[in-house]
Design an enzyme around this catalytic site. Structure first.
Site, short mmCIF file in Angstrom:
data_model
loop_
_atom_site.label_atom_id
_atom_site.label_comp_id
_atom_site.label_asym_id
_atom_site.label_seq_id
_atom_site.Cartn_x
_atom_site.Cartn_y
_atom_site.Cartn_z
N HIS A 326 0.85 -1.00 -0.14
CA HIS A 326 0.08 0.03 0.02
C HIS A 326 0.79 1.26 0.08
O HIS A 326 0.41 2.32 -0.27
CB HIS A 326 -0.78 0.04 1.34
CG HIS A 326 -1.97 -0.90 1.25
ND1 HIS A 326 -2.58 -1.20 2.31
CD2 HIS A 326 -2.50 -1.83 0.21
CE1 HIS A 326 -3.76 -2.27 1.95
NE2 HIS A 326 -3.56 -2.50 0.74
N HIS A 401 -7.10 1.57 -0.96
CA HIS A 401 -6.27 0.78 -0.16
C HIS A 401 -7.17 0.28 1.22
O HIS A 401 -6.60 -0.33 2.03
CB HIS A 401 -5.01 1.28 0.32
CG HIS A 401 -4.83 1.98 1.48
ND1 HIS A 401 -5.60 3.22 1.63
CD2 HIS A 401 -4.07 1.90 2.81
CE1 HIS A 401 -5.33 3.76 3.00
NE2 HIS A 401 -4.87 3.08 3.61
#
Length: 478
Positions: A326, A401
């Protein structure tokens, strides 16, 4: 919060050049009107500030989980030209390669009847959690260098997993370009005792059940089915990554004058991609990213052992679907106005979402696209999605995310009581284990944007397609 911003699609908005001084490109973000209520003016300004950086290509981008962060907004994505562009720790974040992996088991929810609390306790005892958590795994300074170069492979070669795991990790669990010499002694000192630990904040190890399959074709390709028990690991590079970011921010900030870079916000400290300072940060960042992949690999191994010991299932029958990062900067080739070019893509609270046929994804997933993992917020659903061609065209192959915070941790602790939350979740059939209840208050579901709405936006905008929804059954938090 949408004043001065242009709506250019049902879910797409543009921050025009001129929103802040010296913007080189427009900003773009993806958001529904429902989520617009949580949009912070500061996050939009950060998105516009990123558009002032040298060598930025096309747009400064943000996903629907956008919120205020350090330098870049969280949810921010930007690509930079390899010659004229820069690399910035503010575009990666302090928890380098915070990421998620999802693992299937051959169990169903009925198999957990009467055993869930024992399972959670065993998880909690097997995986050290919390801010100062230390691993039972001891590595030397030399071994730490190997971890930083070889990532998840280091762990697999020492029995913490199987070869098949590596194929199902982004970058096969180790990015090239690691430079252990660019990692300070203090960062090493912080990383040495933490390999195989969960950490704190929004990190978790969670037992989940596949509640709904939305895309049967992709679900078959990924090997997941309705009613199946899975587990998800969400964590990053621990103190080592935080220290790498801290060290190199200081170096890059002092180099701004050398490269005559003017910034609207010094949190965007950066250097040319191909400068000594830029190369040093990249090499150290790769070391931290590889450490994070090794860290998740070790945690997954310990969780597999717990399942195997309790239920008598074969280790190899717990299959890693995928592991995604991420927070990372990567050199990738993308189509720019009809020509392929290498760019430095920063994803800060954003997930790679490469579409069908894209290079760098497992051959078995090529027809449907890369698996994308979006974790929920303790009491809410997590999602398995797939990458799309649209994401390749619009967002450098990127999507959201997670849910995105709407309350700071300090405010959350004032408004939520951890014990009450734990009891409430237990009433919903979700068992939670943490070192203390204050941790739970900081990460309560209500301090985040609704994950289902964030995921709906990226699905309907075409940035990733929903494959399956997974509900939490038990969570260990740091």
């Amino acid at each position: 919060m949408l004043e001065g911003i242009n709506k250019i699609g049902d879910l797409e908005w543009e921050v025009p050049i001129g929103y802040v001084a010296d913007m080189r490109v427009p900003g773009r973000f993806f958001l529904s009107l429902a989520l617009a209520e949580t949009l912070e003016e500061g996050a939009v300004r950060q998105l516009a500030n990123v558009a002032t950086l040298p060598g930025i290509v096309k747009h400064s981008l943000a996903m629907p989980d956008i919120h205020w962060g350090y330098g870049f907004p969280i949810g921010g994505v930007a690509a930079f030209d390899m010659t004229e562009g820069v690399i910035s720790p503010g575009g990666v974040g302090f928890d380098i390669n915070c990421g998620v992996r999802l693992i299937t088991t051959p169990l169903t929810e009925a198999d957990l009847a009467g055993k869930k609390r024992d399972l959670i306790e065993r998880f909690f005892n097997a995986v050290p959690t919390g801010v100062g958590a230390k691993s039972t795994l001891r590595v030397s300074n030399k071994e730490l260098s190997d971890v930083m170069v070889n990532g998840a492979r280091w762990a697999v070669e020492r029995g913490f997993g199987i070869e098949e795991d590596l194929v199902r990790c982004e970058e096969e669990g180790a990015m090239p370009g690691a430079d252990p010499g660019a990692v300070s002694a203090k960062a090493r000192q912080r990383g040495l005792p933490q390999l195989g630990t969960l950490g704190a904040g929004n990190h978790f190890l969670e037992i989940q059940v596949v509640k709904e399959v939305v895309d049967p074709e992709a679900a078959r390709a990924f090997g997941i089915a309705e009613g199946q028990i899975c587990f998800m690991v969400h964590c990053g590079s621990r103190g080592l990554g935080h220290q790498v970011a801290t060290d190199h921010l200081r170096i890059l900030e002092s180099a701004l004058g050398k490269y005559r870079i003017r910034l609207p916000d010094r949190q965007l400290a950066c250097a040319p991609v191909d400068s000594p300072e830029g190369r040093a940060y990249y090499g150290a960042m790769v070391c931290a990213a590889n450490y994070a992949w090794a860290n998740r690999q070790v945690i997954m191994h310990e969780a597999r052992k717990v399942f195997s010991g309790m239920f008598g299932i074969d280790y190899d029958d717990m299959r890693l679907i995928y592991d995604v990062a991420h927070n990372v900067a990567k050199f990738e080739r993308h189509d720019i106005d009809g020509a392929s070019a290498e760019v430095c893509v920063h994803r800060k609270g954003a997930t790679r979402a490469f579409g069908p046929g894209a290079p760098g994804i497992p051959r078995e997933y090529a027809a449907v696209g890369q698996p994308v993992l979006i974790p929920g917020s303790m009491g809410t659903s997590s999602y398995l999605l797939r990458g799309t061609t649209t994401a390749m065209q619009k967002t450098w192959g990127s999507t959201c995310h997670g849910a995105g915070r709407v309350l700071s941790r300090s405010k959350a602790k004032k408004e939520v009581r951890g014990r009450e939350l734990r009891e409430q979740l237990a009433g919903e059939g979700i068992l939670v284990r943490a070192p203390h209840d204050a941790v739970l208050a900081e990460e309560a579901p209500e301090v985040y944007k609704p994950s289902h709405e964030v995921v709906r936006v990226v699905h309907e905008a075409g940035l990733s397609g929903i494959v399956a929804r997974l509900n939490p059954l038990g969570v260990i938090k740091g």
